[in-house]
Structure formats: C-alpha cells, structure tokens
Design an enzyme around this catalytic site. Sequence first.
Site, PDB file in Angstrom:
ATOM      1  CB  SER A  73     -12.832  -0.687  -2.290  1.00  0.00           C
ATOM      2  OG  SER A  73     -11.464  -0.376  -2.378  1.00  0.00           O
TER       3      SER A  73
HETATM    4  N1  SAM Z   1      -9.939   4.198  -1.722  1.00  0.00           N
HETATM    5  C1  SAM Z   1      -9.932   3.527  -3.336  1.00  0.00           C
HETATM    6  C2  SAM Z   1     -11.263   4.157  -3.831  1.00  0.00           C
HETATM    7  O1  SAM Z   1     -12.107   4.352  -2.837  1.00  0.00           O
HETATM    8  O2  SAM Z   1     -11.519   3.900  -5.095  1.00  0.00           O
HETATM    9  C3  SAM Z   1      -9.405   2.454  -3.557  1.00  0.00           C
HETATM   10  C4  SAM Z   1      -8.105   2.451  -4.062  1.00  0.00           C
HETATM   11  S1  SAM Z   1      -7.389   1.024  -4.963  1.00  0.00           S
HETATM   12  C5  SAM Z   1      -8.101  -0.302  -4.256  1.00  0.00           C
HETATM   13  C6  SAM Z   1      -5.876   1.161  -4.324  1.00  0.00           C
HETATM   14  C7  SAM Z   1      -4.893   2.407  -4.480  1.00  0.00           C
HETATM   15  O3  SAM Z   1      -3.802   2.489  -3.751  1.00  0.00           O
HETATM   16  C8  SAM Z   1      -4.584   2.469  -5.874  1.00  0.00           C
HETATM   17  O4  SAM Z   1      -4.980   3.666  -6.570  1.00  0.00           O
HETATM   18  C9  SAM Z   1      -3.055   2.570  -5.786  1.00  0.00           C
HETATM   19  O5  SAM Z   1      -2.240   3.107  -6.954  1.00  0.00           O
HETATM   20  C10 SAM Z   1      -2.833   2.940  -4.351  1.00  0.00           C
HETATM   21  N2  SAM Z   1      -1.540   2.819  -3.588  1.00  0.00           N
HETATM   22  C11 SAM Z   1      -0.735   1.321  -3.844  1.00  0.00           C
HETATM   23  N3  SAM Z   1       0.247   1.683  -2.902  1.00  0.00           N
HETATM   24  C12 SAM Z   1       0.207   2.748  -2.665  1.00  0.00           C
HETATM   25  C13 SAM Z   1       1.191   3.590  -1.722  1.00  0.00           C
HETATM   26  N4  SAM Z   1       2.090   3.117  -1.172  1.00  0.00           N
HETATM   27  N5  SAM Z   1       0.752   5.021  -1.285  1.00  0.00           N
HETATM   28  C14 SAM Z   1      -0.402   5.376  -1.917  1.00  0.00           C
HETATM   29  N6  SAM Z   1      -1.071   4.816  -2.661  1.00  0.00           N
HETATM   30  C15 SAM Z   1      -0.905   3.448  -2.922  1.00  0.00           C
END
Ligand code: SAM
Length: 211
Positions: free
Chosen positions: A59
């Site tokens: 992010s």
């Molecule tokens: N918090 C992260 C960072 O600091 O880099 C950013 C994460 S990225 C914007 C969103 C993440 O959410 C992705 O890695 C994606 O695979 C994960 N994601 C999507 N749906 C999800 C779910 N139902 N449960 C867990 N993770 C999920």
Amino acid sequence: MYEAQRLSLVEKIHQKGITNKEVLKALNRVERHLFVPKALEHHAYTDVALPIGSGQTISQPYTVAYMTQALDLKVGDKVLEIGTGSGYQAAVLNSMGMKVYSIERQFDIYLKTQKLFDEMQLRIVVRFGDGTIGWEEYSPFEGIIVTAGSPKIPIALKKQLAVGGKMVIPVGDRNSQVLITITKIDEETFEEKESPQFTFVPLIGREGWSQ
Ligand code: SAM
C-alpha cells in the site's frame, strides 16, 4: 540506508494531515525498502503503492499512515490485519508496540512474508487463509485493519472486534472504495465514519468478492 529519503517521505505525510506522532515515528523507523522487490527498492520512499508480485501491491505509505492513525490504538493492543501482503503495514503496527495477527490468502505471498518476518525477527503471527472470516481463536481484537477492498463489512470481523475497538476497512466497488472506520459501542451497536476515496486490490473470500 535511505535515512534522508525516509525522513522526507514522513515529512510529506505529516503535511498531508497525519498528526499522530507515534504513527509518524513508526514510519520513520520501519525501513520500507526491505518490504519491496529489490528492483523497486529505489522507489520505496516515494508515496505510491508498488507491485510486490502475484498481482498484489504494497500500500501507499500515506494510506498505511491514514489507516494506522484511524485505528487509534494503545501500546499492547491486539490487532488483526487482513491482507498481509509485503508485511509493511504489520511491521509498522508491530513497531508501535501492538500485538499483530495477520492473514494472507495467497500462499506464495504468505510464505515469502513469513520468511521475511523470521529473518527480521519480528514477532508477528501470520496465517494462510481467508481473512473475511477473521481469526476467532485470538479474538476479540482492539483493532482490525482490512487492507483490500470489500463489497461489504464482513459480519465475522464485526463480531471479533472488542467493545470500544475500531475497524478500518475500504468498502465499495472493485475500482474505488471509501474507507470506513467502525467503532464498536456494544455487541449490537456500531458507529461508522466515512473517510475519503482510496483504491485497493479486491478482498477475495467468503464475505468478500468471489474472485
Ligand atoms: N497490508 C499489505 C502491505 O502492507 O503490503 C498490503 C496488502 S495488498 C494491498 C492486499 C493483500 O490482501 C494481498 O496480498 C491479497 O492477496 C490479500 N487478500 C485479498 N483477499 C484476502 C482475504 N480474503 N484474506 C486474506 N488476504 C486477502
């Protein structure tokens, strides 16, 4: 490494309206370049989201700061993060003294970030799975942070929030969301506050998007 660039980024985030000193200090302590792919390291202190592989992103630093400030946590609070991704958001919360539990649904990302936390000796508990159903075993959480865009607020997450706790979650369609900050007043009562528009990758799962 990159001390001057990091300080300048934190200054910009401060000017954009983030005033919580503990959040700003944490952004200055956590080395974002360690959480991005090596080839993009030189962009780590630009205020943008960056690709981390497997179609996912780390992010934007301002977004991390905004969401962390919105959670309004105290040292020692238990926080659940949905979407571990690069691990940067979890590391910021950990550096502020929170007990962090984080769930990631993509196995390759989960493995890579778990390994990074081990190498950095960060005590962050990570699980592979669907975060839309939360992590009941460790609930209730004083804070829940969802770092992917959801079509609605998952019921399980509302249940697992402690009374007095806050959840911050992007809700909207697949291309654009508003950040909602929810405060749990009691088991039945929630207060919601909407913040500006942000764009996140989709939250995929039982209470998120189907794919
Ligand atoms: N918090 C992260 C960072 O600091 O880099 C950013 C994460 S990225 C914007 C969103 C993440 O959410 C992705 O890695 C994606 O695979 C994960 N994601 C999507 N749906 C999800 C779910 N139902 N449960 C867990 N993770 C999920």
